[in-house]
Design a protein around this motif. Structure first.
Motif, PDB file in Angstrom:
ATOM      1  N   PHE A  69       2.846  -8.852   1.165  1.00  0.00           N
ATOM      2  CA  PHE A  69       3.065  -7.855   2.218  1.00  0.00           C
ATOM      3  C   PHE A  69       2.578  -8.399   3.556  1.00  0.00           C
ATOM      4  O   PHE A  69       3.209  -8.184   4.595  1.00  0.00           O
ATOM      5  CB  PHE A  69       2.353  -6.534   1.890  1.00  0.00           C
ATOM      6  CG  PHE A  69       2.685  -5.424   2.849  1.00  0.00           C
ATOM      7  CD1 PHE A  69       3.776  -4.605   2.626  1.00  0.00           C
ATOM      8  CD2 PHE A  69       1.908  -5.201   3.972  1.00  0.00           C
ATOM      9  CE1 PHE A  69       4.091  -3.583   3.518  1.00  0.00           C
ATOM     10  CE2 PHE A  69       2.208  -4.183   4.865  1.00  0.00           C
ATOM     11  CZ  PHE A  69       3.314  -3.374   4.635  1.00  0.00           C
ATOM     12  N   VAL A  88      -0.491  -1.518   3.938  1.00  0.00           N
ATOM     13  CA  VAL A  88      -0.637  -1.025   2.570  1.00  0.00           C
ATOM     14  C   VAL A  88      -2.121  -0.877   2.273  1.00  0.00           C
ATOM     15  O   VAL A  88      -2.947  -1.685   2.715  1.00  0.00           O
ATOM     16  CB  VAL A  88       0.025  -1.924   1.490  1.00  0.00           C
ATOM     17  CG1 VAL A  88       1.530  -1.838   1.547  1.00  0.00           C
ATOM     18  CG2 VAL A  88      -0.456  -3.335   1.550  1.00  0.00           C
ATOM     19  N   ASP A 100       2.033   2.928   1.533  1.00  0.00           N
ATOM     20  CA  ASP A 100       2.765   2.003   2.399  1.00  0.00           C
ATOM     21  C   ASP A 100       3.169   2.771   3.651  1.00  0.00           C
ATOM     22  O   ASP A 100       3.889   3.761   3.578  1.00  0.00           O
ATOM     23  CB  ASP A 100       4.003   1.503   1.643  1.00  0.00           C
ATOM     24  CG  ASP A 100       4.843   0.516   2.428  1.00  0.00           C
ATOM     25  OD1 ASP A 100       4.942   0.640   3.663  1.00  0.00           O
ATOM     26  OD2 ASP A 100       5.437  -0.368   1.803  1.00  0.00           O
ATOM     27  N   ARG A 102       4.780   2.674   7.615  1.00  0.00           N
ATOM     28  CA  ARG A 102       5.588   1.947   8.598  1.00  0.00           C
ATOM     29  C   ARG A 102       5.743   2.825   9.829  1.00  0.00           C
ATOM     30  O   ARG A 102       6.084   4.006   9.724  1.00  0.00           O
ATOM     31  CB  ARG A 102       6.983   1.625   8.083  1.00  0.00           C
ATOM     32  CG  ARG A 102       7.047   1.004   6.742  1.00  0.00           C
ATOM     33  CD  ARG A 102       6.776  -0.488   6.701  1.00  0.00           C
ATOM     34  NE  ARG A 102       6.774  -0.826   5.297  1.00  0.00           N
ATOM     35  CZ  ARG A 102       7.867  -1.004   4.584  1.00  0.00           C
ATOM     36  NH1 ARG A 102       9.051  -0.957   5.143  1.00  0.00           N
ATOM     37  NH2 ARG A 102       7.794  -1.258   3.300  1.00  0.00           N
ATOM     38  N   TYR A 132       6.487  -4.502  -6.941  1.00  0.00           N
ATOM     39  CA  TYR A 132       6.547  -3.062  -7.198  1.00  0.00           C
ATOM     40  C   TYR A 132       7.122  -2.776  -8.570  1.00  0.00           C
ATOM     41  O   TYR A 132       8.003  -3.485  -9.052  1.00  0.00           O
ATOM     42  CB  TYR A 132       7.387  -2.349  -6.139  1.00  0.00           C
ATOM     43  CG  TYR A 132       6.686  -2.203  -4.815  1.00  0.00           C
ATOM     44  CD1 TYR A 132       5.455  -1.567  -4.728  1.00  0.00           C
ATOM     45  CD2 TYR A 132       7.250  -2.705  -3.655  1.00  0.00           C
ATOM     46  CE1 TYR A 132       4.804  -1.438  -3.515  1.00  0.00           C
ATOM     47  CE2 TYR A 132       6.608  -2.573  -2.434  1.00  0.00           C
ATOM     48  CZ  TYR A 132       5.390  -1.938  -2.372  1.00  0.00           C
ATOM     49  OH  TYR A 132       4.752  -1.809  -1.177  1.00  0.00           O
TER      50      TYR A 132
END
Length: 189
Positions: A69, A88, A100, A102, A132
């Motif tokens: 990530f 994260v 998570d 954004r 994931y």
């Protein structure tokens, strides 16, 4: 009630928050990612788009998820001026789940953060996404000017096998953006 808090707090604030017994504050420490500072340079015009999701990680892959990530985040930070933050953190209630986040200046930045014409970015996102557990749903909330845009409700990395998506969408700025407000009786329960 519980409130997830993502960075930017002091120990003093955390201690003061603990004194408020009506809310459980869960302070998250980021495992990977970034948030651009106020002096990050020119920020594209909005309206913004925010995504808050919870995603399950395959057993034994948490460290790989964090490092991959970070690799994707480093590319986003350089290549997508309109991505204001990505992070994260471990879920405090589920050892195999992450939160998570954004933060985008606008919808165009959201689309550019998964630009399939950028081979390095596409490869980095593939390595990250492979950590994931796609048999379990991604859940969370999206705040966007057009929450009905189908591109917000499917995986931006893979289509096969696509993870189940369980996102609640809110129209940014709409009166119901925060969801239902509890009544006095619900608050007492």
């Amino acid at each position: 009630d519980a409130l997830d808090c993502y960075g930017g707090w002091t120990e003093g604030l955390a201690a003061e928050s603990a004194a408020n017994s009506s809310v459980t504050y869960r302070f998250h420490a980021p495992m990977a990612g970034f948030v651009k500072a106020d002096d990050a340079g020119l920020i594209p015009e909005g309206p913004p788009l925010f995504g808050f999701t919870k995603r399950y990680v395959k057993p034994g892959c948490m460290d790989d998820l964090a490092s991959s990530f970070q690799t994707a985040s480093d590319l986003w930070r350089v290549k997508v001026p309109g991505i204001l933050g990505a992070s994260v953190s471990r879920d405090p209630d589920h050892a195999d789940r992450v939160h998570d986040l954004r933060l985008f200046a606008n919808h165009d930045a959201y689309l550019k953060h998964t630009d399939k014409s950028d081979d390095a970015l596409t490869a980095a996102m593939g390595v990250w996404f492979a950590n994931y557990d796609t048999s379990r749903p991604f859940i969370g909330e999206i705040y966007a000017p057009d929450p009905n845009d189908e591109r917000l409700h499917k995986s931006s990395v893979t289509s096969s096998p696509a993870p189940p998506i369980g996102l609640t969408s809110f129209r940014l700025g709409a009166p119901e953006m925060l969801g239902p407000i509890p009544t006095g009786e619900q608050r007492k329960a």
